[in-house]
Design a protein around this motif. Structure first.
Motif, short mmCIF file in Angstrom:
data_model
loop_
_atom_site.label_atom_id
_atom_site.label_comp_id
_atom_site.label_asym_id
_atom_site.label_seq_id
_atom_site.Cartn_x
_atom_site.Cartn_y
_atom_site.Cartn_z
N ALA A 91 0.81 -1.22 0.00
CA ALA A 91 0.00 0.00 0.00
C ALA A 91 0.85 1.27 0.00
CB ALA A 91 -0.95 0.00 1.21
N LYS A 92 1.85 1.30 0.84
CA LYS A 92 2.61 2.55 0.99
C LYS A 92 3.29 2.99 -0.30
CE LYS A 92 5.52 5.27 3.95
NZ LYS A 92 6.31 5.37 5.16
N PRO A 93 4.10 2.15 -0.95
CA PRO A 93 4.74 2.63 -2.18
C PRO A 93 3.73 2.94 -3.29
CG PRO A 93 5.32 0.33 -1.79
CD PRO A 93 4.56 0.81 -0.59
N LEU A 94 2.65 2.16 -3.37
CA LEU A 94 1.63 2.41 -4.37
C LEU A 94 0.99 3.78 -4.17
CD1 LEU A 94 -0.25 1.43 -6.69
CD2 LEU A 94 -1.73 0.50 -4.91
N VAL A 95 0.56 4.06 -2.94
CA VAL A 95 -0.10 5.33 -2.65
C VAL A 95 0.87 6.50 -2.76
CG1 VAL A 95 -1.30 6.66 -0.87
CG2 VAL A 95 -1.95 4.29 -1.30
N LEU A 96 2.11 6.31 -2.30
CA LEU A 96 3.10 7.39 -2.43
C LEU A 96 3.30 7.75 -3.90
CD1 LEU A 96 5.81 6.46 0.23
CD2 LEU A 96 3.97 8.13 0.42
N HIS A 97 3.30 6.75 -4.75
CA HIS A 97 3.45 6.99 -6.19
C HIS A 97 2.21 7.69 -6.75
CE1 HIS A 97 4.55 6.41 -10.37
NE2 HIS A 97 3.38 5.86 -10.58
N LEU A 98 1.02 7.20 -6.40
CA LEU A 98 -0.22 7.76 -6.93
C LEU A 98 -0.51 9.16 -6.40
CD1 LEU A 98 -2.55 4.61 -6.83
CD2 LEU A 98 -1.48 5.67 -8.85
N LEU A 99 -0.10 9.43 -5.17
CA LEU A 99 -0.37 10.73 -4.56
C LEU A 99 0.89 11.59 -4.42
CD1 LEU A 99 -2.96 9.77 -1.77
CD2 LEU A 99 -3.40 10.61 -4.09
N ALA A 100 1.83 11.38 -5.32
CA ALA A 100 3.05 12.19 -5.31
C ALA A 100 2.67 13.66 -5.38
CB ALA A 100 3.95 11.81 -6.49
N GLY A 101 3.29 14.46 -4.57
CA GLY A 101 2.97 15.89 -4.55
C GLY A 101 2.01 16.27 -3.44
N GLN A 102 1.35 15.30 -2.85
CA GLN A 102 0.46 15.56 -1.71
C GLN A 102 1.30 15.61 -0.43
OE1 GLN A 102 -2.89 16.19 -1.87
NE2 GLN A 102 -2.59 16.13 -4.09
N ALA A 103 0.73 16.15 0.61
CA ALA A 103 1.41 16.21 1.90
C ALA A 103 1.66 14.78 2.40
CB ALA A 103 0.56 16.98 2.91
N VAL A 104 2.76 14.60 3.11
CA VAL A 104 3.14 13.27 3.61
C VAL A 104 2.04 12.68 4.49
CG1 VAL A 104 4.78 12.02 5.08
CG2 VAL A 104 5.61 13.70 3.43
N ASN A 105 1.43 13.49 5.36
CA ASN A 105 0.39 12.93 6.24
C ASN A 105 -0.83 12.48 5.44
OD1 ASN A 105 -0.48 15.62 5.77
ND2 ASN A 105 -1.58 15.66 7.71
N VAL A 106 -1.14 13.13 4.33
CA VAL A 106 -2.23 12.70 3.46
C VAL A 106 -1.85 11.37 2.80
CG1 VAL A 106 -3.52 13.20 1.33
CG2 VAL A 106 -3.12 15.01 3.02
N GLN A 107 -0.65 11.30 2.25
CA GLN A 107 -0.17 10.07 1.61
C GLN A 107 -0.20 8.90 2.59
OE1 GLN A 107 3.73 11.39 0.43
NE2 GLN A 107 3.11 11.69 -1.70
N GLU A 108 0.30 9.11 3.78
CA GLU A 108 0.41 8.00 4.73
C GLU A 108 -0.95 7.61 5.31
OE1 GLU A 108 3.70 8.93 7.38
OE2 GLU A 108 5.08 8.08 5.90
N ASN A 109 -1.86 8.57 5.51
CA ASN A 109 -3.21 8.21 5.96
C ASN A 109 -3.92 7.39 4.90
OD1 ASN A 109 -4.26 9.29 8.68
ND2 ASN A 109 -3.09 11.03 7.90
N VAL A 110 -3.82 7.79 3.64
CA VAL A 110 -4.44 7.03 2.55
C VAL A 110 -3.76 5.66 2.43
CG1 VAL A 110 -4.86 6.95 0.05
CG2 VAL A 110 -5.23 9.08 1.32
N ALA A 111 -2.44 5.62 2.55
CA ALA A 111 -1.72 4.34 2.48
C ALA A 111 -2.19 3.40 3.58
CB ALA A 111 -0.22 4.57 2.57
N MET A 112 -2.41 3.93 4.79
CA MET A 112 -2.89 3.08 5.88
C MET A 112 -4.29 2.56 5.57
SD MET A 112 -1.32 4.69 9.41
CE MET A 112 -1.85 6.36 9.15
N LEU A 113 -5.14 3.39 4.97
CA LEU A 113 -6.49 2.95 4.61
C LEU A 113 -6.44 1.87 3.53
CD1 LEU A 113 -9.51 3.36 5.07
CD2 LEU A 113 -9.45 5.16 3.33
N VAL A 114 -5.61 2.04 2.53
CA VAL A 114 -5.45 1.03 1.49
C VAL A 114 -4.86 -0.25 2.09
CG1 VAL A 114 -4.22 0.44 -0.66
CG2 VAL A 114 -5.29 2.69 -0.40
N GLY A 115 -3.90 -0.09 3.00
CA GLY A 115 -3.32 -1.23 3.69
C GLY A 115 -4.35 -2.03 4.45
#
Length: 136
Positions: A91-115
């Motif tokens: 989840a984390k690398p996928l979401v970081l790639h898809l949400l590149a440019g977003q704030a880190v806390n947004v990326q990581e919250n979404v990554a946790m949800l996808v996870g």
């Protein structure tokens, strides 16, 4: 007797998942957002707290497994560990790639949800067909 992939255990597993999600994810998001713990520490806390709740509710309620064997504890632990590493690790690398440019806390919250979503699907299969499998 043929085992079906989808039967009443799916509904029970999802009901247990609601309880498990409230407890585990509540812990995870509170630790990440309020206690400022890292992505991995917060998601690991979800895994530990949620794993304990999940073991007992799914063993006795979902899969109606009344036997007690230490091998089930080990199988369960292996299952949730593999599901955790796969779900959150993908989840984390996928979401970081898809949400590149977003704030880190947004990326990581979404990554946790996808996870959570990936972990849940994998965990059901592992508990059903590995940890609490009943041989007939």
């Amino acid at each position: 007797m043929k085992t079906q992939l989808f039967d009443r255990t799916v509904i029970k597993f999802l009901a247990v998942g609601v309880v498990n999600t409230l407890v585990g994810c509540g812990t995870m998001f509170l630790l990440y957002n309020l206690a400022h713990c890292s992505y991995w520490a917060s998601s690991a806390a979800n895994y530990v707290v949620g794993g304990i709740v999940s073991f007992f509710l799914n063993k006795y309620f979902t899969f109606q497994n009344k036997t007690w064997e230490w091998s089930q504890v080990w199988k369960f632990a292996v299952n949730v560990t593999v599901c955790y590493l796969l779900g959150y690790g993908l989840a984390k690398p996928l979401v970081l790639h898809l949400l590149a440019g977003q704030a880190v806390n947004v990326q990581e919250n979404v990554a946790m949800l996808v996870g959570v979503c990936l972990y849940t699907g994998l965990n059901y299969l592992g508990q059903r067909f590995f940890a609490f499998k009943v041989d007939i």
